[in-house]
Design a protein around this motif. Structure first.
Motif, PDB file in Angstrom:
ATOM      1  N   LYS A   9      -8.832   5.055   6.622  1.00 15.61           N
ATOM      2  CA  LYS A   9      -9.134   6.253   7.389  1.00 15.61           C
ATOM      3  C   LYS A   9      -8.583   6.132   8.810  1.00 15.61           C
ATOM      4  O   LYS A   9      -8.038   7.100   9.372  1.00 15.61           O
ATOM      5  CB  LYS A   9     -10.646   6.473   7.432  1.00 15.61           C
ATOM      6  N   LYS A  10      -8.692   4.966   9.389  1.00 16.53           N
ATOM      7  CA  LYS A  10      -8.174   4.747  10.740  1.00 16.53           C
ATOM      8  C   LYS A  10      -6.654   4.888  10.774  1.00 16.53           C
ATOM      9  O   LYS A  10      -6.093   5.494  11.696  1.00 16.53           O
ATOM     10  CB  LYS A  10      -8.582   3.367  11.246  1.00 16.53           C
ATOM     11  N   VAL A  39      -1.285  10.380   1.167  1.00 11.39           N
ATOM     12  CA  VAL A  39      -1.626   9.435   0.099  1.00 11.39           C
ATOM     13  C   VAL A  39      -2.826   8.581   0.495  1.00 11.39           C
ATOM     14  O   VAL A  39      -3.697   8.291  -0.334  1.00 11.39           O
ATOM     15  CB  VAL A  39      -0.405   8.552  -0.236  1.00 11.39           C
ATOM     16  N   LEU A  40      -2.886   8.185   1.767  1.00  7.29           N
ATOM     17  CA  LEU A  40      -4.035   7.403   2.237  1.00  7.29           C
ATOM     18  C   LEU A  40      -5.343   8.172   2.051  1.00  7.29           C
ATOM     19  O   LEU A  40      -6.363   7.607   1.658  1.00  7.29           O
ATOM     20  CB  LEU A  40      -3.845   7.042   3.705  1.00  7.29           C
ATOM     21  N   GLN A  97      -8.428   6.089   0.263  1.00 11.86           N
ATOM     22  CA  GLN A  97      -9.799   6.323   0.716  1.00 11.86           C
ATOM     23  C   GLN A  97     -10.697   6.777  -0.426  1.00 11.86           C
ATOM     24  O   GLN A  97     -11.825   6.301  -0.578  1.00 11.86           O
ATOM     25  CB  GLN A  97      -9.815   7.369   1.827  1.00 11.86           C
ATOM     26  N   ALA A  98     -10.193   7.705  -1.237  1.00 13.17           N
ATOM     27  CA  ALA A  98     -11.003   8.218  -2.343  1.00 13.17           C
ATOM     28  C   ALA A  98     -11.362   7.119  -3.322  1.00 13.17           C
ATOM     29  O   ALA A  98     -12.486   7.081  -3.853  1.00 13.17           O
ATOM     30  CB  ALA A  98     -10.240   9.338  -3.049  1.00 13.17           C
ATOM     31  N   GLU A  99     -10.440   6.196  -3.550  1.00  7.50           N
ATOM     32  CA  GLU A  99     -10.715   5.113  -4.495  1.00  7.50           C
ATOM     33  C   GLU A  99     -11.835   4.214  -3.996  1.00  7.50           C
ATOM     34  O   GLU A  99     -12.763   3.867  -4.741  1.00  7.50           O
ATOM     35  CB  GLU A  99      -9.429   4.301  -4.710  1.00  7.50           C
ATOM     36  N   TYR A 100     -11.776   3.835  -2.726  1.00  6.70           N
ATOM     37  CA  TYR A 100     -12.796   2.925  -2.195  1.00  6.70           C
ATOM     38  C   TYR A 100     -14.130   3.619  -2.005  1.00  6.70           C
ATOM     39  O   TYR A 100     -15.182   2.977  -2.121  1.00  6.70           O
ATOM     40  CB  TYR A 100     -12.308   2.302  -0.890  1.00  6.70           C
ATOM     41  N   VAL A 101     -14.126   4.903  -1.723  1.00  4.53           N
ATOM     42  CA  VAL A 101     -15.386   5.642  -1.648  1.00  4.53           C
ATOM     43  C   VAL A 101     -16.027   5.708  -3.035  1.00  4.53           C
ATOM     44  O   VAL A 101     -17.254   5.543  -3.183  1.00  4.53           O
ATOM     45  CB  VAL A 101     -15.154   7.044  -1.071  1.00  4.53           C
ATOM     46  N   THR A 102     -15.217   5.908  -4.075  1.00  7.22           N
ATOM     47  CA  THR A 102     -15.737   5.935  -5.449  1.00  7.22           C
ATOM     48  C   THR A 102     -16.306   4.581  -5.843  1.00  7.22           C
ATOM     49  O   THR A 102     -17.396   4.495  -6.434  1.00  7.22           O
ATOM     50  CB  THR A 102     -14.617   6.342  -6.423  1.00  7.22           C
TER      51      THR A 102
END
Length: 434
Positions: free
Chosen positions: A370-371, A282-283, A288-293
């Motif tokens: 990510k960490k 889920v992370l 991660q995908a949300e914050y990269v977007t």
């Protein structure tokens, strides 16, 4: 008489034992005082007990008398190695504390830059627009005051465009956010080392791991502005990485894997493993995908502002040079005034809104998740449960990092399988902190 002297000396030594600097000295003094009276010299020479008085006095003052051998065993070679390791870790902790202070100071300085440049550029743009308006007051274009106002407007707009180009390249608000996050991470590293020194016996591998973390932090958040500054408009948005990246080898022995799957220990269980796998998935696919977007969106907005501001200022500077010419009429004044107003507006939205800081914040949040994902994968790749961190402690740390309770993590167990569709099934993110 000798018995009375021995008793008085024993009382004096007992009353002063709390002030003695060494336990071995006190034992030696008491052994001397309990010597039998037959040891006293029958002749008129100075009795040995008088010599013992000097030694007792030296013991009370913490001085090693002549002939005394220390009773504590010397340090073993392993003890010396541990002592060096402890000193190394303390040196790294001191360096981390110093780095945190340096980043905090530089962060405040660059935050001040953002405010100073914001107000300075707006003042230049609005002053230039005012000069262009005053230049058209006179009827004769060759009059001295018209030429002075027009030249002042051109110079101010040119300065505005130049300063905006430099500021947009540097992005002071983004620099300040980098230093704030770096100061927090350096303080965290210092606390980790202090906890390691307090809770366990440090080893040479701990020194190596701490040094790798120091180098990774220095690379992720450099102190110098030029050269070494991070790219403010990267072509590809990726999570920030401030930890050492390592490759972990999985066990290739089938027998070990089968034994591991049936025998859990050290706080680990099959249910806990499934929960951690679901959290990691889920992370990766949601948080991660949300914050990269979001980072990509903010980066595109920032690029538009960084280009539009200097263009508006340059356009106003060019139009200001045609003020007063019959061929352009009032259009040159209109373009100059509007260009200056738009330049000030764009500058306010970009740096007053700290768009660069928002982009850096989104990139750091993606790096944070990510960490956590890599920590879970690293722990699960270790096939022997005894070599892992305690399962209950690891679960508690993950829950605290995600802003959830321990029981909340169990509902991610269903997403551990590779066939699970996280995007369709999960309506909330794993992390609740950001």
């Amino acid at each position: 008489m000798a018995t009375l002297q021995a008793q008085s000396l024993l009382l004096s030594v007992s009353s002063s034992s709390s002030s003695s600097s060494s336990y071995s000295f006190r034992r030696r003094c008491r052994a001397v005082l309990h010597a039998p009276p037959s040891n006293l010299s029958p002749k008129g020479n100075k009795p040995p007990i008088a010599i013992r008085l000097t030694e007792v006095d030296d013991c009370r003052r913490g001085i090693t008398p002549a002939g005394f051998a220390p009773l504590l065993p010397p340090k073993s070679p392993q003890g010396k190695i541990d002592d060096v390791v402890i000193r190394k870790l303390y040196a790294i902790a001191e360096a981390a504390a110093d780095r945190a202070e340096m980043h905090a100071i530089i962060g405040k300085q660059r935050d001040n830059w953002n405010h100073l440049f914001l107000h300075s550029v707006n003042s230049l743009a609005l002053s230039a627009s005012l000069m262009s308006g005053l230049a058209c007051v006179g009827s004769d274009a060759s009059s001295p005051h018209v030429l002075a106002f027009k030249l002042s407007s051109v110079l101010l707009f040119a300065a505005t465009s130049t300063v905006m180009l430099v500021v947009n390249k540097v992005q002071p608000s983004q620099l300040a956010e980098e230093q704030r996050n770096a100061a927090r991470l350096w303080r965290k590293l210092e606390k980790e080392i202090q906890s390691k020194l307090s809770l366990q016996t440090p080893r040479e591998s701990d020194v190596d791991a701490s040094m790798r973390k120091v180098l990774a932090l220095d690379k992720a958040y450099p102190l110098p502005l030029l050269p070494g500054m991070l790219e403010k408009f990267p072509k590809k948005v990726e999570p920030t990485c401030w930890w050492p990246r390592e490759e972990y080898k999985q066990s290739e022995t089938t027998a070990i894997d089968e034994k591991y799957q049936t025998n859990y220990s050290n706080g680990w269980s099959k249910e806990l493993e499934e929960s951690m796998k679901g959290v990691a998935k889920v992370l990766q696919m949601k948080d991660q995908a949300e914050y990269v977007t979001v980072g990509k969106l903010v980066l595109n907005i920032n690029k538009g502002f960084a280009i539009a501001g200097p263009v508006f200022a340059g356009m106003a500077a060019a139009a200001a040079g045609f003020i007063g010419l019959p061929a352009t009429g009032s259009w040159s004044v209109l373009v100059t005034a509007v260009g200056g107003a738009l330049a000030a507006t764009v500058n306010t939205l970009e740096h007053g809104g700290q768009v660069g800081m928002v982009f850096e914040l989104a990139r750091n949040c993606a790096g944070f998740y990510k960490k956590l994902e890599e920590e879970i994968e690293e722990s699960l790749e270790e096939r022997e449960a005894e070599k892992r961190e305690n399962g209950e402690l690891f679960e508690l740390k993950m829950a605290l990092s995600l802003g959830r309770s321990v029981s909340d993590l169990k509902k991610f167990r269903s997403f551990a399988s590779a066939s699970g569709k996280v995007d369709e099934d999960v309506t909330e993110f794993a992390g609740k902190l950001f």
